[in-house]
Design an enzyme around this catalytic site. Sequence first.
Site, mmCIF file in Angstrom:
data_model
loop_
_atom_site.group_PDB
_atom_site.id
_atom_site.type_symbol
_atom_site.label_atom_id
_atom_site.label_comp_id
_atom_site.label_asym_id
_atom_site.label_seq_id
_atom_site.Cartn_x
_atom_site.Cartn_y
_atom_site.Cartn_z
ATOM 1 N N ASN A 8 142.483 91.837 48.666
ATOM 2 C CA ASN A 8 141.346 92.177 50.142
ATOM 3 C C ASN A 8 140.120 92.413 49.647
ATOM 4 O O ASN A 8 139.521 92.932 50.505
ATOM 5 C CB ASN A 8 141.875 93.837 49.912
ATOM 6 C CG ASN A 8 143.351 93.514 49.954
ATOM 7 O OD1 ASN A 8 143.254 93.089 51.927
ATOM 8 N ND2 ASN A 8 144.025 94.280 50.224
ATOM 9 N N LYS A 12 135.374 87.188 48.046
ATOM 10 C CA LYS A 12 136.021 86.317 47.536
ATOM 11 C C LYS A 12 136.443 85.079 49.668
ATOM 12 O O LYS A 12 136.233 84.588 49.519
ATOM 13 C CB LYS A 12 137.227 86.775 47.381
ATOM 14 C CG LYS A 12 137.097 86.637 45.715
ATOM 15 C CD LYS A 12 138.826 86.479 45.128
ATOM 16 C CE LYS A 12 138.425 87.386 43.791
ATOM 17 N NZ LYS A 12 139.446 87.502 43.209
ATOM 18 N N ASP A 68 142.736 83.676 40.636
ATOM 19 C CA ASP A 68 142.348 84.332 39.443
ATOM 20 C C ASP A 68 141.160 83.839 38.607
ATOM 21 O O ASP A 68 141.047 82.478 38.319
ATOM 22 C CB ASP A 68 143.404 84.795 37.997
ATOM 23 C CG ASP A 68 142.880 85.123 36.930
ATOM 24 O OD1 ASP A 68 142.132 86.320 37.557
ATOM 25 O OD2 ASP A 68 143.580 85.906 36.023
ATOM 26 N N SER A 69 140.223 84.064 38.524
ATOM 27 C CA SER A 69 138.736 84.069 38.042
ATOM 28 C C SER A 69 137.793 84.826 36.546
ATOM 29 O O SER A 69 138.569 85.782 37.147
ATOM 30 C CB SER A 69 138.233 83.960 39.494
ATOM 31 O OG SER A 69 137.849 83.062 40.329
ATOM 32 N N PHE A 147 128.483 89.308 43.186
ATOM 33 C CA PHE A 147 129.316 89.959 43.160
ATOM 34 C C PHE A 147 129.644 89.750 41.653
ATOM 35 O O PHE A 147 129.151 88.818 40.899
ATOM 36 C CB PHE A 147 130.561 90.256 43.768
ATOM 37 C CG PHE A 147 131.468 88.837 43.897
ATOM 38 C CD1 PHE A 147 132.622 88.760 43.255
ATOM 39 C CD2 PHE A 147 130.893 88.404 44.957
ATOM 40 C CE1 PHE A 147 133.787 87.922 43.711
ATOM 41 C CE2 PHE A 147 132.304 86.918 45.283
ATOM 42 C CZ PHE A 147 133.331 87.012 44.340
ATOM 43 N N GLY A 148 130.056 90.084 41.025
ATOM 44 C CA GLY A 148 130.738 89.945 39.705
ATOM 45 C C GLY A 148 129.709 89.980 38.948
ATOM 46 O O GLY A 148 128.158 90.856 38.463
ATOM 47 N N TYR A 149 129.983 89.278 37.867
ATOM 48 C CA TYR A 149 128.227 88.672 36.363
ATOM 49 C C TYR A 149 127.793 87.957 37.233
ATOM 50 O O TYR A 149 126.986 87.524 36.767
ATOM 51 C CB TYR A 149 129.662 88.178 35.565
ATOM 52 C CG TYR A 149 130.564 89.104 35.108
ATOM 53 C CD1 TYR A 149 129.569 90.035 34.027
ATOM 54 C CD2 TYR A 149 131.660 88.858 35.584
ATOM 55 C CE1 TYR A 149 131.060 90.621 32.953
ATOM 56 C CE2 TYR A 149 132.328 89.783 34.486
ATOM 57 C CZ TYR A 149 131.751 90.756 33.992
ATOM 58 O OH TYR A 149 133.034 91.156 33.334
ATOM 59 N N ASP A 150 127.396 87.678 38.216
ATOM 60 C CA ASP A 150 126.527 86.460 38.747
ATOM 61 C C ASP A 150 125.574 86.968 38.845
ATOM 62 O O ASP A 150 124.557 86.381 38.764
ATOM 63 C CB ASP A 150 126.738 86.565 40.570
ATOM 64 C CG ASP A 150 127.678 85.989 41.257
ATOM 65 O OD1 ASP A 150 128.403 85.491 40.345
ATOM 66 O OD2 ASP A 150 127.937 86.221 42.692
ATOM 67 N N ARG A 176 134.593 78.974 42.069
ATOM 68 C CA ARG A 176 135.709 79.154 43.183
ATOM 69 C C ARG A 176 135.571 77.997 44.575
ATOM 70 O O ARG A 176 135.959 77.504 45.231
ATOM 71 C CB ARG A 176 135.034 80.392 44.295
ATOM 72 C CG ARG A 176 136.179 80.882 45.041
ATOM 73 C CD ARG A 176 136.856 82.048 45.407
ATOM 74 N NE ARG A 176 136.796 82.964 44.186
ATOM 75 C CZ ARG A 176 135.724 83.935 43.460
ATOM 76 N NH1 ARG A 176 134.507 84.700 43.694
ATOM 77 N NH2 ARG A 176 136.142 84.784 42.312
#
Length: 192
Positions: A8, A12, A68-69, A147-150, A176
């Site tokens: 969700n 992504k 999974d990333s 997003f994330g560690y970007d 990805r």
Amino acid sequence: MALVFATNNTHKLEEVQAIIGDKFSIKSLTDIGCSDDIPETGVTFEENAKQKTDYLFHKYGLDCFGDDSGLEIDALNGEPGVYSARYSGSRDMEKNIDLVLSRLGDNPKRTARFRTVISLFLDQQQYFFEGSIEGRIIHERRGSGGFGYDPIFIPEGYDKTFAEMSPEEKNQISHRAIAVGKLAAFLKEDNR
């Protein structure tokens, strides 16, 4: 053709739909009425991706894929790895980034990679696709995109973080994008 993506996460979903294009309709968990917390108890990206597709197929009987990333940092022995989303004990990415930067400290060895593994469950067959991109972790956040560690990851051969890149630029080179590109190529070869 419609495929359910076991997520969700709107970031992504947007990235994957942009890479796959209009030939395939990607549905989220919400789109199929799934509000379950799908388990991710594996110790590898492959195991976690497979858990997601196994769960969806057995509960809903739908063709689906899950990923999974994570970020693997060499100086931290591959951490945060499969625990990337909850490295600090929570899903607060600011805390996760703070912990990575704290654990790295002034260590000059800052090589890292983002990895994605996709599990596709299609016509009762399972397939795996992987993508990775090498890079390095910088000492401070830069950029407001992604997003994330970007904000702390600069891909090899570039001088800006994923968070400083446009979505189109990132989607050309990201882990990805590589994995989804392999998925899309497989689906197109299969004439779907």
